[in-house]
Design an enzyme around this catalytic site. Sequence first.
Site, PDB file in Angstrom:
ATOM      1  N   GLY A  16       2.334  83.722 -18.605  1.00 15.37           N
ATOM      2  CA  GLY A  16       0.970  83.332 -18.999  1.00 15.37           C
ATOM      3  C   GLY A  16      -0.030  84.379 -18.537  1.00 15.37           C
ATOM      4  O   GLY A  16       0.130  84.973 -17.475  1.00 15.37           O
ATOM      5  N   ARG A  93      18.931  83.668 -33.634  1.00 11.96           N
ATOM      6  CA  ARG A  93      19.526  82.810 -34.669  1.00 11.96           C
ATOM      7  C   ARG A  93      21.037  83.053 -34.678  1.00 11.96           C
ATOM      8  O   ARG A  93      21.492  84.168 -34.843  1.00 11.96           O
ATOM      9  CB  ARG A  93      18.876  83.175 -36.006  1.00 11.96           C
ATOM     10  N   ASP A 126       6.518  84.123 -11.294  1.00 14.10           N
ATOM     11  CA  ASP A 126       7.882  83.877 -10.830  1.00 14.10           C
ATOM     12  C   ASP A 126       8.931  84.265 -11.882  1.00 14.10           C
ATOM     13  O   ASP A 126       9.897  84.969 -11.585  1.00 14.10           O
ATOM     14  CB  ASP A 126       8.006  82.398 -10.447  1.00 14.10           C
ATOM     15  N   GLY A 127       8.713  83.819 -13.130  1.00  9.03           N
ATOM     16  CA  GLY A 127       9.687  84.114 -14.193  1.00  9.03           C
ATOM     17  C   GLY A 127       9.845  85.610 -14.395  1.00  9.03           C
ATOM     18  O   GLY A 127      10.966  86.150 -14.360  1.00  9.03           O
ATOM     19  N   THR A 148      -0.555  85.335 -11.133  1.00 10.45           N
ATOM     20  CA  THR A 148      -0.543  83.976 -11.688  1.00 10.45           C
ATOM     21  C   THR A 148      -1.759  83.216 -11.182  1.00 10.45           C
ATOM     22  O   THR A 148      -2.132  83.348  -9.999  1.00 10.45           O
ATOM     23  CB  THR A 148       0.719  83.157 -11.342  1.00 10.45           C
ATOM     24  N   ASP A 150      -1.626  80.243 -10.735  1.00 12.91           N
ATOM     25  CA  ASP A 150      -1.063  79.122  -9.958  1.00 12.91           C
ATOM     26  C   ASP A 150      -0.945  79.422  -8.459  1.00 12.91           C
ATOM     27  O   ASP A 150      -0.787  78.503  -7.670  1.00 12.91           O
ATOM     28  CB  ASP A 150       0.346  78.771 -10.468  1.00 12.91           C
ATOM     29  N   ASP A 152       1.553  80.450  -6.831  1.00 11.87           N
ATOM     30  CA  ASP A 152       2.775  79.844  -6.288  1.00 11.87           C
ATOM     31  C   ASP A 152       3.863  80.867  -5.964  1.00 11.87           C
ATOM     32  O   ASP A 152       5.038  80.527  -5.875  1.00 11.87           O
ATOM     33  CB  ASP A 152       3.320  78.778  -7.264  1.00 11.87           C
ATOM     34  N   MET A 192      -4.253  73.089 -14.225  1.00  9.17           N
ATOM     35  CA  MET A 192      -2.917  73.701 -14.264  1.00  9.17           C
ATOM     36  C   MET A 192      -2.418  73.992 -12.846  1.00  9.17           C
ATOM     37  O   MET A 192      -3.093  73.698 -11.873  1.00  9.17           O
ATOM     38  CB  MET A 192      -2.967  75.000 -15.061  1.00  9.17           C
ATOM     39  N   ARG A 194       1.411  74.298 -12.457  1.00 13.70           N
ATOM     40  CA  ARG A 194       2.843  73.984 -12.449  1.00 13.70           C
ATOM     41  C   ARG A 194       3.183  73.078 -11.276  1.00 13.70           C
ATOM     42  O   ARG A 194       2.486  72.102 -11.059  1.00 13.70           O
ATOM     43  CB  ARG A 194       3.690  75.257 -12.469  1.00 13.70           C
ATOM     44  N   ARG A 288     -13.154  58.658 -17.537  1.00 14.37           N
ATOM     45  CA  ARG A 288     -12.978  59.715 -18.546  1.00 14.37           C
ATOM     46  C   ARG A 288     -12.071  60.811 -17.988  1.00 14.37           C
ATOM     47  O   ARG A 288     -12.031  61.025 -16.775  1.00 14.37           O
ATOM     48  CB  ARG A 288     -14.326  60.348 -18.908  1.00 14.37           C
ATOM     49  N   LEU A 295      -8.498  76.976 -20.278  1.00 16.61           N
ATOM     50  CA  LEU A 295      -9.801  77.541 -19.896  1.00 16.61           C
ATOM     51  C   LEU A 295      -9.683  78.229 -18.533  1.00 16.61           C
ATOM     52  O   LEU A 295     -10.397  79.192 -18.243  1.00 16.61           O
ATOM     53  CB  LEU A 295     -10.850  76.432 -19.799  1.00 16.61           C
TER      54      LEU A 295
HETATM   55  O1  F6P Z   1       1.793  79.702 -14.960  1.00 21.04           O
HETATM   56  C1  F6P Z   1       0.538  79.698 -15.537  1.00 21.04           C
HETATM   57  C2  F6P Z   1       0.335  78.475 -16.374  1.00 21.04           C
HETATM   58  O2  F6P Z   1      -0.971  78.535 -16.832  1.00 21.04           O
HETATM   59  C3  F6P Z   1       0.674  77.149 -15.690  1.00 21.04           C
HETATM   60  O3  F6P Z   1      -0.343  76.735 -14.817  1.00 21.04           O
HETATM   61  C4  F6P Z   1       0.880  76.259 -16.879  1.00 21.04           C
HETATM   62  O4  F6P Z   1       1.739  75.177 -16.583  1.00 21.04           O
HETATM   63  C5  F6P Z   1       1.531  77.164 -17.875  1.00 21.04           C
HETATM   64  O5  F6P Z   1       1.179  78.491 -17.514  1.00 21.04           O
HETATM   65  C6  F6P Z   1       1.116  76.901 -19.300  1.00 21.04           C
HETATM   66  O6  F6P Z   1       1.774  77.786 -20.123  1.00 21.04           O
HETATM   67  P1  F6P Z   1       1.570  77.901 -21.694  1.00 21.04           P
HETATM   68  O7  F6P Z   1       0.808  79.175 -21.900  1.00 21.04           O
HETATM   69  O8  F6P Z   1       2.958  77.960 -22.229  1.00 21.04           O
HETATM   70  O9  F6P Z   1       0.814  76.698 -22.174  1.00 21.04           O
END
Ligand code: F6P
Length: 370
Positions: A16, A93, A126-127, A148, A150, A152, A192, A194, A288, A295
């Site tokens: 991301g 495929r 991480d990925g 990231t 996140d 993390d 967000m 994760r 709500r 964003l």
């Molecule tokens: O790792 C970054 C992140 O924004 C996470 O917080 C979220 O779960 C994920 O990517 C969302 O990814 P996508 O772009 O696939 O919606």
Amino acid sequence: MPVSPIRRIAICTGGGDAPGLNAVIRAVTIAAIRRGWECLGIRDGFNGVLFPERYPAGGVVRLTRDLVRGIAHQGGTILGTTNKGDPFHCQTRLPDGTLGEKDRSDELVAYFAEHGIDALVSVGGDGSLTIANALHQKGLRVVGVPKTIDNDLDKTMTTFGFDSAVGFATECLDRLHSTAQSHQRVMVVEVMGRYAGWIALHAGIAGNAHGILIPEIPFDVDRLAEHIQARDAYGQTYSIVVVAEGAAPRDGHAHVLQPAEAGHAERLGGMGEQVANALQARTGKDTRVVVLGHLLRGGSPTAFDRLAALRFGAAAVRALEEGETGVMVALAFPNVNYVPLHDVAGRMKAVPLDGDTLQTARDVGICMGD
Ligand code: F6P
């Protein structure tokens, strides 16, 4: 064994996007050019190499000073990115027409050798850094850069992108106070992150939330409802609750929107809605939900993230020059150092339950759902 001198490197951005990616690209490019190296940019993770047919203008571009001029403050990545770009698990495929996966990592390593690319700077979470570590084990010279929103990733004080996400989420919370108060409502804000609660915790404290639910603390929604009712009882008739997308109730699971598939992690989301429904049912208060979602990934990097990204990019080039490989540049305040990629790959840095930030939330009276 002495390492051969570097003449050409490549950089790619994976996973991301996060504010600060362009600042890394700028720093790596200029620091490389200043050393007399050539710097190539791979489009969309590794797709520019693995799927050249998708890129009529070239899947790999030579980065020049002109191409990286004036981009450090811009969000996104000029190279593009993908979170479906794992070369070890490429979606393909199969002969029977169904979708399967294929390991194309050898093709990638061969491409580097054939094109005289001496090293890779892989910017990702991480990925991407797990992939970078696996490529390093296949003999590629690799330096990782921790990205990231996140936060993390282990072994670095912070990742770039996190500060921008927290800043924006905090501003959103600031705005929600007045409307929640005017309508005497409960506002539930899903963020967000994760399976880590960094964004929720930091923005929640900074933005004066009354409840914060994070994955590290399985929650009891009754506790949160009681907290909101107690606030009502002493005249605070509105409440703001921040819910991390990975939060889970004590007796349940995180809400998965889409399961994992080849080269792509599962998608989380929807816990905010569940918590809002449960709170409305228990408190009778108008509730709500606001989902901040992507964003949090957009917009310009904060000065902190811009500087961190520039420092990480420059340090990645210095690491290569010093003969390092299989390392990630990391923030170890006040400096940037190098840590082994295998200490980072596949590990998640969760919010520590004994850390002072979490304790601060409790000390200022925020309900953590437990
Ligand atoms: O790792 C970054 C992140 O924004 C996470 O917080 C979220 O779960 C994920 O990517 C969302 O990814 P996508 O772009 O696939 O919606």
